[in-house]
Design an enzyme around this catalytic site. Structure first.
Site, PDB file in Angstrom:
ATOM      1  N   LYS A 167       0.808  -1.089  -0.102  1.00  0.00           N
ATOM      2  CA  LYS A 167      -0.035   0.093  -0.271  1.00  0.00           C
ATOM      3  C   LYS A 167       0.812   1.238  -0.111  1.00  0.00           C
ATOM      4  CE  LYS A 167      -4.237  -2.149   0.131  1.00  0.00           C
ATOM      5  NZ  LYS A 167      -5.158  -1.712  -0.594  1.00  0.00           N
ATOM      6  N   LYS A 270     -13.539  -7.349  -7.252  1.00  0.00           N
ATOM      7  CA  LYS A 270     -13.839  -7.362  -6.084  1.00  0.00           C
ATOM      8  C   LYS A 270     -15.162  -7.869  -5.902  1.00  0.00           C
ATOM      9  CE  LYS A 270     -10.681  -4.361  -3.325  1.00  0.00           C
ATOM     10  NZ  LYS A 270      -9.543  -4.061  -4.353  1.00  0.00           N
TER      11      LYS A 270
END
Length: 378
Positions: A167, A270
């Site tokens: 991230k 997702k």
């Protein structure tokens, strides 16, 4: 593909909210997670079989909150029981309210779980004639300092992961460059991908991609905000590093533009944000026709949501980037008898038919934040 979408008669459904603790706080550009809340959905067919699904929206990603899912169930449970296919279509419509995509994912997963059990096959087999039995997955490393990042990267490599997802964009660019540089030096043989969660402006993204792209980065997910399709296209044309659309895939208009213009190198799917496994497969196949491959990730779901995503990944087959399905590594507890944990950087499709996982009643009771609510026929 099979007729997995045939009408199903349900005689009952029930749901229960839950909260899963994480092993450690997880930081990213869109916020910090200490636990994960969701709603467990169970449907029951006339033949006595039961299917399960998970609705775990994430406010920071624009999917609503658990209260939205519970409100939708309170309002539509009877309609869902009577006509689950019609309800699924309404929940995945472009005008559906917050929480609808997560509830659609739970319902679609539960219906596929029923059908897989009925036929004695995995959901991946329902969705594809040639599913794979296992998929390579990436480890996920949150934002933090260099030493913390190196510690997590070392744990992941020691566990057998060959792909690390880091991230970025939670702090300044210099800190991210230092973190990525340290990981590349410590682990030169692993692939490193980055995820900005849409935190950069176009100008910031261009600067970041120039700086980070020289560090042997596999790809960068969602460098700019989800609605910035033209900015993403311009960044893609500059060819600084391969780009993947993540949050942008949830917007039908933006998705259409990205696919039509081939404005990215990859799509990130997702199921929890897109409305379930079948919706993901539909998007993946459209993108593939335009030469854009897809990979599948969770949103820090329980092993139920992870199982749904794994079945989609298996249905998509081999030859794709690693999928983001290492959620169980971050959970301190789970709802099922056996959490879906990768081994040596790969996650296998369970032998059990349907989505392949079984609820653990004691764990459900321990992790629940409310009682079961049930709607039955009659």
């Amino acid at each position: 593909m099979s007729d997995a979408g045939r009408p199903v008669r349900l005689v009952g459904l029930r749901w229960r909210p839950f909260r899963l603790p994480l092993r450690h706080r997880f930081e990213a550009a869109h916020g910090t997670l200490a636990d994960r809340e969701g709603v467990l959905l169970e449907v029951r067919a006339a033949d006595g079989l039961r299917g399960v699904g998970e609705a775990s929206p994430m406010l920071s990603l624009g999917g609503g909150v658990v209260a939205d899912v519970l409100a939708l169930l309170d309002d539509r449970a009877t309609a869902i029981r009577r006509s689950p296919d019609a309800a699924l279509a309404e929940l995945t419509a472009a005008t559906a309210p917050p929480g609808a995509a997560a509830l659609a994912c739970a319902l679609d997963t539960a219906l596929l779980d029923l059908e897989g059990q009925r036929r004695g096959v995995s959901v991946a087999r329902l969705l594809s004639e040639r599913p794979v039995q296992a998929t390579q997955v990436n480890a996920v490393i949150g934002s933090g300092g260099v030493e913390e990042t190196l510690a997590f990267a070392g744990e992941a490599v020691a566990a057998g992961y060959a792909v690390l997802k880091m991230k970025v964009a939670a702090g300044d660019l210099g800190a991210d460059v230092a973190r990525v540089t340290a990981v590349r030096r410590a682990h030169p043989d692993v692939r490193v991908r980055l995820d900005a969660n849409g935190a950069w402006t176009e100008q910031q993204a261009a600067e970041a991609l120039r700086a980070l792209g020289s560090l042997d980065v596999e790809l960068v997910e969602q460098p700019v905000r989800a609605s910035a399709a033209r900015a993403l296209q311009r960044l893609h044309r500059r060819g600084l590093t391969p780009l993947a659309a993540d949050e942008a895939v949830s917007d039908p208009e933006v998705l259409d533009a990205l696919i039509e213009q081939r404005a990215v190198d990859f799509l990130v799917l997702k199921p929890m944000r897109l409305g379930g496994p079948r919706r993901c497969l539909e998007i993946a196949r459209r993108a593939a026709e335009r030469g854009i491959p897809s990979f599948v990730t969770t949103t820090f779901d329980s092993s139920i949501g992870t199982a749904a995503a794994l079945q989609v990944a298996a249905a998509l087959g081999a030859g794709r980037p690693a999928d983001g399905l290492s959620t169980a590594d971050h959970l301190a507890d789970d709802l099922v008898t056996r959490s879906l944990r990768p081994r040596r950087g790969r996650l296998r499709v369970p032998a059990r038919p349907g989505i392949g996982v079984e609820l653990r009643p004691a764990a459900v009771d321990r992790l629940a934040t409310g009682a079961w609510t049930e709607v039955r026929a009659g």
